[in-house]
Write a protein that holds these residues in place. Structure first.
Motif, PDB file in Angstrom:
ATOM      1  N   VAL A  17       0.980  -0.947  -0.035  1.00  0.00           N
ATOM      2  CA  VAL A  17       0.063  -0.602  -0.039  1.00  0.00           C
ATOM      3  C   VAL A  17       1.161   1.358   0.175  1.00  0.00           C
ATOM      4  O   VAL A  17       0.282   1.882   0.512  1.00  0.00           O
ATOM      5  CB  VAL A  17      -0.981   0.127   1.005  1.00  0.00           C
ATOM      6  CG1 VAL A  17      -2.438  -1.426   1.502  1.00  0.00           C
ATOM      7  CG2 VAL A  17       0.208   0.034   2.517  1.00  0.00           C
ATOM      8  N   MET A  36      -0.778  -4.938   7.505  1.00  0.00           N
ATOM      9  CA  MET A  36      -1.878  -5.000   7.901  1.00  0.00           C
ATOM     10  C   MET A  36      -2.462  -5.831   7.881  1.00  0.00           C
ATOM     11  O   MET A  36      -2.668  -6.975   7.437  1.00  0.00           O
ATOM     12  CB  MET A  36      -2.418  -3.589   7.017  1.00  0.00           C
ATOM     13  CG  MET A  36      -1.430  -2.962   6.655  1.00  0.00           C
ATOM     14  SD  MET A  36      -0.755  -1.878   8.492  1.00  0.00           S
ATOM     15  CE  MET A  36      -2.365  -0.795   8.536  1.00  0.00           C
ATOM     16  N   THR A  38      -5.317  -7.059   6.471  1.00  0.00           N
ATOM     17  CA  THR A  38      -5.992  -7.063   4.801  1.00  0.00           C
ATOM     18  C   THR A  38      -5.631  -8.038   4.204  1.00  0.00           C
ATOM     19  O   THR A  38      -4.817  -9.078   4.450  1.00  0.00           O
ATOM     20  CB  THR A  38      -4.484  -6.534   3.919  1.00  0.00           C
ATOM     21  OG1 THR A  38      -4.417  -4.970   4.213  1.00  0.00           O
ATOM     22  CG2 THR A  38      -5.544  -6.548   2.481  1.00  0.00           C
ATOM     23  N   LYS A  44      -8.548  -6.151   0.878  1.00  0.00           N
ATOM     24  CA  LYS A  44      -9.773  -5.082   2.029  1.00  0.00           C
ATOM     25  C   LYS A  44      -9.275  -5.253   3.485  1.00  0.00           C
ATOM     26  O   LYS A  44      -8.480  -6.870   3.328  1.00  0.00           O
ATOM     27  CB  LYS A  44     -11.273  -5.163   1.376  1.00  0.00           C
ATOM     28  CG  LYS A  44     -11.744  -5.009   0.512  1.00  0.00           C
ATOM     29  CD  LYS A  44     -12.427  -3.530  -0.432  1.00  0.00           C
ATOM     30  CE  LYS A  44     -13.092  -3.514  -1.012  1.00  0.00           C
ATOM     31  NZ  LYS A  44     -12.889  -2.193  -1.893  1.00  0.00           N
ATOM     32  N   ILE A  45      -9.017  -4.259   4.230  1.00  0.00           N
ATOM     33  CA  ILE A  45      -8.896  -4.978   5.786  1.00  0.00           C
ATOM     34  C   ILE A  45     -10.160  -5.931   6.082  1.00  0.00           C
ATOM     35  O   ILE A  45     -11.402  -6.279   5.723  1.00  0.00           O
ATOM     36  CB  ILE A  45      -9.546  -3.816   6.506  1.00  0.00           C
ATOM     37  CG1 ILE A  45      -8.292  -2.678   6.444  1.00  0.00           C
ATOM     38  CG2 ILE A  45      -8.992  -4.002   8.212  1.00  0.00           C
ATOM     39  CD1 ILE A  45      -7.146  -3.076   6.594  1.00  0.00           C
ATOM     40  N   ALA A 115      -2.705   2.930   8.553  1.00  0.00           N
ATOM     41  CA  ALA A 115      -2.860   2.575   7.433  1.00  0.00           C
ATOM     42  C   ALA A 115      -4.113   2.561   6.755  1.00  0.00           C
ATOM     43  O   ALA A 115      -3.712   1.671   8.152  1.00  0.00           O
ATOM     44  CB  ALA A 115      -1.602   2.342   6.149  1.00  0.00           C
ATOM     45  N   VAL A 116      -4.393   2.399   6.007  1.00  0.00           N
ATOM     46  CA  VAL A 116      -6.509   2.325   5.594  1.00  0.00           C
ATOM     47  C   VAL A 116      -6.957   1.955   6.955  1.00  0.00           C
ATOM     48  O   VAL A 116      -8.024   0.625   6.496  1.00  0.00           O
ATOM     49  CB  VAL A 116      -5.989   0.929   5.198  1.00  0.00           C
ATOM     50  CG1 VAL A 116      -4.926   0.726   3.282  1.00  0.00           C
ATOM     51  CG2 VAL A 116      -5.267  -0.683   6.089  1.00  0.00           C
ATOM     52  N   GLU A 121      -1.019  -3.146  13.497  1.00  0.00           N
ATOM     53  CA  GLU A 121      -0.264  -3.314  12.239  1.00  0.00           C
ATOM     54  C   GLU A 121       0.933  -4.427  13.156  1.00  0.00           C
ATOM     55  O   GLU A 121       1.017  -3.681  14.535  1.00  0.00           O
ATOM     56  CB  GLU A 121       0.654  -1.976  11.780  1.00  0.00           C
ATOM     57  CG  GLU A 121       1.512  -2.503  10.994  1.00  0.00           C
ATOM     58  CD  GLU A 121       1.792  -1.062  10.176  1.00  0.00           C
ATOM     59  OE1 GLU A 121       2.920  -1.150   9.194  1.00  0.00           O
ATOM     60  OE2 GLU A 121       1.159  -0.066  10.079  1.00  0.00           O
TER      61      GLU A 121
END
Length: 130
Positions: A17, A36, A38, A44-45, A115-116, A121
Motif C-alpha cells: 500500500v 496490515m 488485509t 480489503k481489511i 494506514a487503511v 500493524e
C-alpha cells in the motif's frame, strides 16, 4: 549484501500500500515490513475487531516468512502498533498463542492512526538459521 523482496498477488501476501519492500534480507537476518489486517484475496481489511484483525496480520506475516522457510518462532524482535492502547491486554492474550518457543523481544506502541483504518500493524525482525 542486502536483498529486497516483493511478492506477486498470487503469493498469499497482501499487495503493498506504499513504496516499500515486503522483506529485506541482510546476512542471516530478515526484516519484514509492517503487515496490515488485509485479506490478500480481496485487498480489503478483514471484518471484525482487534482479534480478527490481529489474526489476519499473523497470517500475512506467516505468508511472507514462509517464502524463506521461517516461522514466527524465528522472530528476534516484534513491533506492534495498536490503534487503541486500551486493547493492550486483549491483544496480549491473543499474541501469547502465536509462539511455541520462548517469546521474542517486543515493543508495543499505541498510535493515533494506522494506514487503511487498521486497528493493528506488526513488523518483524527474524534470524535465519544456518
Amino acid at each position: 549484501m542486502r536483498e529486497t523482496f516483493n511478492f506477486p498477488a498470487d503469493s498469499g501476501v497482501p499487495p503493498q500500500v506504499g513504496p516499500f519492500s515486503h522483506a529485506t534480507r541482510w546476512g542471516d537476518m530478515l526484516f519484514v515490513t509492517g503487515q496490515m489486517p488485509t485479506d490478500p484475496r480481496t485487498g480489503k481489511i478483514v471484518a471484525g475487531g482487534l482479534i480478527e484483525q490481529s489474526l489476519q496480520v499473523k497470517k500475512n506475516l506467516e505468508a511472507v516468512i514462509a517464502h524463506f522457510g521461517l516461522t514466527l518462532d524465528d522472530s528476534l524482535m516484534v513491533r506492534v502498533y495498536l490503534e487503541s492502547f486500551d486493547d493492550y491486554d486483549k491483544f496480549n492474550a491473543c499474541y501469547r498463542t502465536w509462539f511455541t518457543k520462548a517469546l521474542p523481544s517486543r515493543t508495543c506502541v499505541g498510535v493515533h492512526g494506522l494506514a487503511v483504518g487498521a486497528l493493528v500493524e506488526i513488523d518483524l525482525i527474524l534470524g535465519i538459521p544456518k
